[in-house]
Motif scaffolding. Structure first.
Motif, short mmCIF file in Angstrom:
data_model
loop_
_atom_site.label_atom_id
_atom_site.label_comp_id
_atom_site.label_asym_id
_atom_site.label_seq_id
_atom_site.Cartn_x
_atom_site.Cartn_y
_atom_site.Cartn_z
N ILE A 278 0.82 -1.20 0.00
CA ILE A 278 0.00 0.00 0.00
C ILE A 278 0.86 1.26 0.00
O ILE A 278 0.36 2.36 -0.28
CB ILE A 278 -0.97 -0.02 1.20
N ARG A 280 3.11 1.75 -2.18
CA ARG A 280 3.34 2.04 -3.60
C ARG A 280 2.05 2.13 -4.41
O ARG A 280 2.02 2.76 -5.46
CB ARG A 280 4.24 0.95 -4.21
N TYR A 281 0.99 1.46 -3.94
CA TYR A 281 -0.25 1.35 -4.73
C TYR A 281 -1.26 2.38 -4.26
O TYR A 281 -1.58 2.47 -3.08
CB TYR A 281 -0.81 -0.06 -4.59
N ARG A 282 -1.78 3.19 -5.19
CA ARG A 282 -2.78 4.20 -4.87
C ARG A 282 -4.03 3.91 -5.70
O ARG A 282 -4.15 4.35 -6.84
CB ARG A 282 -2.24 5.60 -5.20
N LYS A 284 -7.75 3.95 -7.37
CA LYS A 284 -8.68 5.02 -7.70
C LYS A 284 -9.96 4.91 -6.88
O LYS A 284 -10.60 5.93 -6.60
CB LYS A 284 -9.01 4.97 -9.20
N PRO A 286 -10.61 3.39 -3.49
CA PRO A 286 -10.05 2.70 -2.33
C PRO A 286 -11.05 1.84 -1.57
O PRO A 286 -10.68 0.82 -0.98
CB PRO A 286 -9.52 3.85 -1.46
N LEU A 330 -5.98 1.76 4.02
CA LEU A 330 -6.89 2.59 3.24
C LEU A 330 -7.96 3.22 4.11
O LEU A 330 -8.32 4.39 3.94
CB LEU A 330 -7.54 1.75 2.13
#
Length: 423
Positions: A278, A280-282, A284, A286, A330
């Motif tokens: 998480i 690195r990963y965003r 759209k 969540p 998140l």
């Protein structure tokens, strides 16, 4: 990061608490082995329920105490309490009624409730604001890793320290508790070496009840937040609580104590992997990603009913723990963005309270249901409940994006504003 690692006070704090969390990882494995050996599944469920009550009921009190006194002193007192609980388990388990162990478990939960708010608030007193992000990331990874190693170490001690003795499991569990107690002693020494000053008492602390009501009202005004908090209540009582009770029972019978320790280790590893992912990963959306991630816990419940090889269960532990870590990351960011800073403490406390308010009930009832319907049926029901609750909330407006959507009547105006603002 170099400046952070060169900070002597932070390094003492960080290393001391990493050792303490190593002991925290040993506690559930040692407790399961010891209580199951002497009191069976029903006794284990009661002991867990007592711990959960001791942790959940005084949680707000722990936050108030952390804001009134030296936080390192509060943590040290909490560690003394928990060290006493560990000594009590070593000396009394098998020689005293279950009610006494239940009281010890509740006292251990109270110690954790006293420790946690002070721990979370301490870094802001030790470090300048610009170093908090790196410090929190480093602390989180170290804690998850230490917790995983603690679980594996406890399983190894339970499997080997007792030798060929008739009650080898109990002997090994006592050795695990002894190491656990030593980690609390290390934590106490390091905390006393870096005393933090007492935080100035504020009006916010004096009006705890009034401001708690304000926090409840703020959540109630955002239905999507209230729904997810309610979802947590349901999933804990019919999913996570049964899993907590059943995993050590099934794992020790199916794979032995070392196998249970292995599962605990890889659950911690999965949490680390989820945290790294998480970073690195965003996503759209969540909320959708978070619910997909939360649903990955279902196989961990399902495999309680299916006698899969240990490596298959390890894989499920990795994925499920990673999913939970992704969801909470998140969800935490969503709450931080949704609520102003002066409300966040109350919102997070309310989230914790609602999530675990029925946890003691689920923990205490699980052994009864286990005897009534059997472990396979209970495990399948928990897995189904996790999946159903994860996806049902996506129909609530605001949940897919983890944010309050604009009012329908203002959607067009909002879009036009965004277009003009971005050119």
């Amino acid at each position: 990061m170099r400046e952070l690692l060169a900070n002597r006070r932070f390094m003492i704090f960080w290393l001391g608490q990493a050792v303490s969390v190593l002991g925290d990882g040993m506690t559930p494995v040692a407790m399961a082995a010891l209580v199951l050996h002497y009191h069976g599944p029903s006794g284990f469920g009661i002991a867990l329920a007592c711990y959960s009550l001791g942790y959940g009921v005084p949680m707000l009190l722990g936050g108030v105490i952390a804001d009134r006194y030296s936080r390192t002193a509060v943590m040290a007192v909490a560690d003394v309490v928990r060290l006493g609980v560990v000594v009590g388990y070593i000396l009394l388990a098998g020689r005293t009624p279950l009610a006494t162990l239940g009281a010890l478990s509740a006292l251990g939960g109270f110690g954790a409730a006293l420790y946690t708010p002070a721990f979370r608030a301490s870094l802001a007193q030790i470090l300048p604001p610009e170093q908090l992000r790196q410090a929190n990331a480093l602390q989180g990874i170290a804690n998850k890793g230490a917790f995983a190693v603690g679980g594996a170490l406890a399983g190894l001690l339970i499997a080997t320290a007792g030798g060929d003795a008739p009650d080898a499991v109990a002997v090994g569990a006592r050795w695990a508790f002894a190491v656990d107690g030593a980690t609390f002693a290390v934590s106490i020494v390091t905390l006393l070496a870096i005393p933090l000053p007492r935080v100035a008492r504020s009006e916010a602390v004096q009006g705890v009840f009034r401001e708690a009501v304000e926090g409840i009202r703020a959540v109630w005004k955002r239905p999507w937040v209230a729904v997810i908090m309610a979802q947590g209540t349901v999933q804990v009582v019919i999913g996570f609580a049964p899993f907590t009770v059943l995993l050590p029972i099934v794992a020790m019978e199916r794979y032995g104590a070392s196998g249970y320790g292995t599962l605990a280790f890889f659950q911690g590893v999965g949490s680390i992997l989820g945290g790294l992912l998480i970073l690195r990963y965003r996503p759209k959306r969540p909320g959708v990603t978070g619910m997909h991630a939360l649903a990955l816990f279902a196989p961990m419940c399902l495999f309680l009913a299916v006698p899969v090889p240990l490596w298959v269960y390890v894989l499920a532990q990795l994925l499920g723990a990673a999913g939970i870590s992704v969801f909470f990351a998140l969800w935490t960011v969503a709450l931080q963005r949704e609520f102003p800073a002066d409300l966040q403490g109350r919102v997070f406390s309310l989230d914790s309270l609602l999530t675990f308010v029925l946890n003691p009930v689920g923990l205490a009832v699980t052994p009864v249901l286990m005897h009534l319907v059997g472990i396979p049926a209970l495990a399948v029901g928990s897995a189904a409940a996790i999946v159903l609750c994860s996806y049902a909330v996506l129909f609530v407006r605001g949940v897919p994006g983890f944010r309050t959507p604009p009012h329908p009547s203002t959607d067009g105006l909002t879009a036009a504003h965004e277009e003009s603002r971005t050119g």
